[in-house]
Write an enzyme that holds these catalytic residues in place. Sequence first.
Site, PDB file in Angstrom:
ATOM      1  CE1 TYR A  60      -0.632   4.877   0.842  1.00  0.00           C
ATOM      2  CE2 TYR A  60      -0.579   4.892   3.245  1.00  0.00           C
ATOM      3  CZ  TYR A  60      -0.344   4.246   2.049  1.00  0.00           C
ATOM      4  OH  TYR A  60       0.156   2.964   2.060  1.00  0.00           O
ATOM      5  CE  LYS A  74      -2.826   2.317   0.298  1.00  0.00           C
ATOM      6  NZ  LYS A  74      -2.830   1.386  -0.849  1.00  0.00           N
TER       7      LYS A  74
HETATM    8  N1  LIG Z   1       5.716   0.034   2.332  1.00  0.00           N
HETATM    9  C1  LIG Z   1       4.892   0.251   3.333  1.00  0.00           C
HETATM   10  O1  LIG Z   1       5.323   0.558   4.472  1.00  0.00           O
HETATM   11  C2  LIG Z   1       3.402   0.079   3.128  1.00  0.00           C
HETATM   12  C3  LIG Z   1       2.596   0.065   4.270  1.00  0.00           C
HETATM   13  C4  LIG Z   1       1.232  -0.108   4.114  1.00  0.00           C
HETATM   14  C5  LIG Z   1       0.690  -0.285   2.859  1.00  0.00           C
HETATM   15  N2  LIG Z   1       1.496  -0.264   1.759  1.00  0.00           N
HETATM   16  C6  LIG Z   1       0.849  -0.444   0.459  1.00  0.00           C
HETATM   17  O2  LIG Z   1       1.439  -1.557  -0.186  1.00  0.00           O
HETATM   18  C7  LIG Z   1       1.259  -1.415  -1.607  1.00  0.00           C
HETATM   19  C8  LIG Z   1       2.595  -1.658  -2.288  1.00  0.00           C
HETATM   20  O3  LIG Z   1       3.449  -0.547  -1.979  1.00  0.00           O
HETATM   21  P1  LIG Z   1       5.035  -0.689  -1.766  1.00  0.00           P
HETATM   22  O4  LIG Z   1       5.299  -0.625  -0.325  1.00  0.00           O
HETATM   23  O5  LIG Z   1       5.545  -1.839  -2.558  1.00  0.00           O
HETATM   24  O6  LIG Z   1       5.445   0.717  -2.360  1.00  0.00           O
HETATM   25  P2  LIG Z   1       6.379   1.085  -3.597  1.00  0.00           P
HETATM   26  O7  LIG Z   1       7.667   0.382  -3.443  1.00  0.00           O
HETATM   27  O8  LIG Z   1       6.345   2.573  -3.654  1.00  0.00           O
HETATM   28  O9  LIG Z   1       5.572   0.445  -4.818  1.00  0.00           O
HETATM   29  C9  LIG Z   1       4.354   0.982  -5.238  1.00  0.00           C
HETATM   30  C10 LIG Z   1       3.935   0.227  -6.471  1.00  0.00           C
HETATM   31  O10 LIG Z   1       2.701   0.779  -6.949  1.00  0.00           O
HETATM   32  C11 LIG Z   1       2.851   0.981  -8.342  1.00  0.00           C
HETATM   33  N3  LIG Z   1       2.021   2.097  -8.806  1.00  0.00           N
HETATM   34  C12 LIG Z   1       1.970   3.349  -8.319  1.00  0.00           C
HETATM   35  N4  LIG Z   1       1.083   4.087  -9.029  1.00  0.00           N
HETATM   36  C13 LIG Z   1       0.579   3.263  -9.974  1.00  0.00           C
HETATM   37  C14 LIG Z   1      -0.371   3.430 -11.007  1.00  0.00           C
HETATM   38  N5  LIG Z   1      -0.990   4.603 -11.212  1.00  0.00           N
HETATM   39  N6  LIG Z   1      -0.676   2.369 -11.785  1.00  0.00           N
HETATM   40  C15 LIG Z   1      -0.060   1.182 -11.597  1.00  0.00           C
HETATM   41  N7  LIG Z   1       0.849   0.959 -10.643  1.00  0.00           N
HETATM   42  C16 LIG Z   1       1.174   1.991  -9.847  1.00  0.00           C
HETATM   43  C17 LIG Z   1       4.312   1.323  -8.537  1.00  0.00           C
HETATM   44  O11 LIG Z   1       4.663   1.130  -9.879  1.00  0.00           O
HETATM   45  P3  LIG Z   1       5.911   1.907 -10.541  1.00  0.00           P
HETATM   46  O12 LIG Z   1       7.069   0.984 -10.308  1.00  0.00           O
HETATM   47  O13 LIG Z   1       5.529   2.052 -11.953  1.00  0.00           O
HETATM   48  O14 LIG Z   1       6.039   3.222  -9.828  1.00  0.00           O
HETATM   49  C18 LIG Z   1       4.958   0.319  -7.586  1.00  0.00           C
HETATM   50  O15 LIG Z   1       5.086  -0.940  -8.206  1.00  0.00           O
HETATM   51  C19 LIG Z   1       0.720  -0.010  -1.823  1.00  0.00           C
HETATM   52  O16 LIG Z   1      -0.679  -0.072  -2.010  1.00  0.00           O
HETATM   53  C20 LIG Z   1       1.024   0.691  -0.513  1.00  0.00           C
HETATM   54  O17 LIG Z   1       0.161   1.769  -0.272  1.00  0.00           O
HETATM   55  C21 LIG Z   1       2.848  -0.105   1.863  1.00  0.00           C
END
Ligand SMILES: NC(=O)c1ccc[n+]([C@@H]2O[C@H](COP(=O)([O-])OP(=O)(O)OC[C@H]3O[C@@H](n4cnc5c(N)ncnc54)[C@H](OP(=O)(O)O)[C@@H]3O)[C@@H](O)[C@H]2O)c1
Length: 204
Positions: free
Chosen positions: A112, A116
């Site tokens: 990851y 990133k």
């Molecule tokens: N939460 C944290 O602490 C955190 C910290 C740093 C960065 N981020 C980043 O923030 C972004 C949003 O993540 P989140 O926290 O909202 O996590 P999340 O709740 O796990 O949501 C991830 C999202 O990505 C979508 N996704 C995954 N694989 C995909 C694919 N192949 N094609 C299209 N959509 C896909 C998922 O869709 P589905 O609903 O279909 O699975 C979901 O809507 C991500 O890039 C993550 O790496 C999160």
Amino acid sequence: MTHRGAEPPDGTGFLAVRCDVTDSRQVDRAFEEAEAAHGPVTVLIANAGVTHDRLLPLMREEDFTSVVDTNLTGAFRVARRAARGMLRVGHGRIVLVSSTAALHGAAGQSNYAAAKAGLVGLARSLTREFGPRDITCNVVAPGLTDTDMARALTPEQQSELLRRTPAGRAAHPDEVAEAVAFLAGAGYVRGAVIPVDGGAGLGH
Ligand SMILES: NC(=O)c1ccc[n+]([C@@H]2O[C@H](COP(=O)([O-])OP(=O)(O)OC[C@H]3O[C@@H](n4cnc5c(N)ncnc54)[C@H](OP(=O)(O)O)[C@@H]3O)[C@@H](O)[C@H]2O)c1
């Protein structure tokens, strides 16, 4: 907005198109649908992300490549497709959602964090390619954010991240969206990495 597994929320007023960013044909189709409804896509937020945590000795090659395929290659696929329309109209804003893991590393998340971190190189290279055109590409690097992804971490992982966060709490998703919205408007911020991490990155 795009959706993959889940149905889109009701009542947002947004056009919802289905798209799995690991599949170039779906990316193409999603853009075609969006373009048919609204014309060229001039703001792209590459937000899709997955984790598959394993310590290195236990990490299978597909654990690594599948995480890179969504988080990094997925962003490349959508940016490449969006750039077509942006170059044609001479305007565009691309925001790639990275993570503080890209900058600090994270044990168990070499796949990851590498993906990133790749987004930073992607954004900076595209910034050079777009040159003087009014097309920007920037990165937002959130810290722990209150979503399903953070809730999948163990309580120990969450408290270790919070211990290093001066704000003492996870970000609300809206707080990440504020930084994304800023970059979706800004014209002279280019190739930047904006941390939204409650101060966790101080000194890095
Ligand atoms: N939460 C944290 O602490 C955190 C910290 C740093 C960065 N981020 C980043 O923030 C972004 C949003 O993540 P989140 O926290 O909202 O996590 P999340 O709740 O796990 O949501 C991830 C999202 O990505 C979508 N996704 C995954 N694989 C995909 C694919 N192949 N094609 C299209 N959509 C896909 C998922 O869709 P589905 O609903 O279909 O699975 C979901 O809507 C991500 O890039 C993550 O790496 C999160």
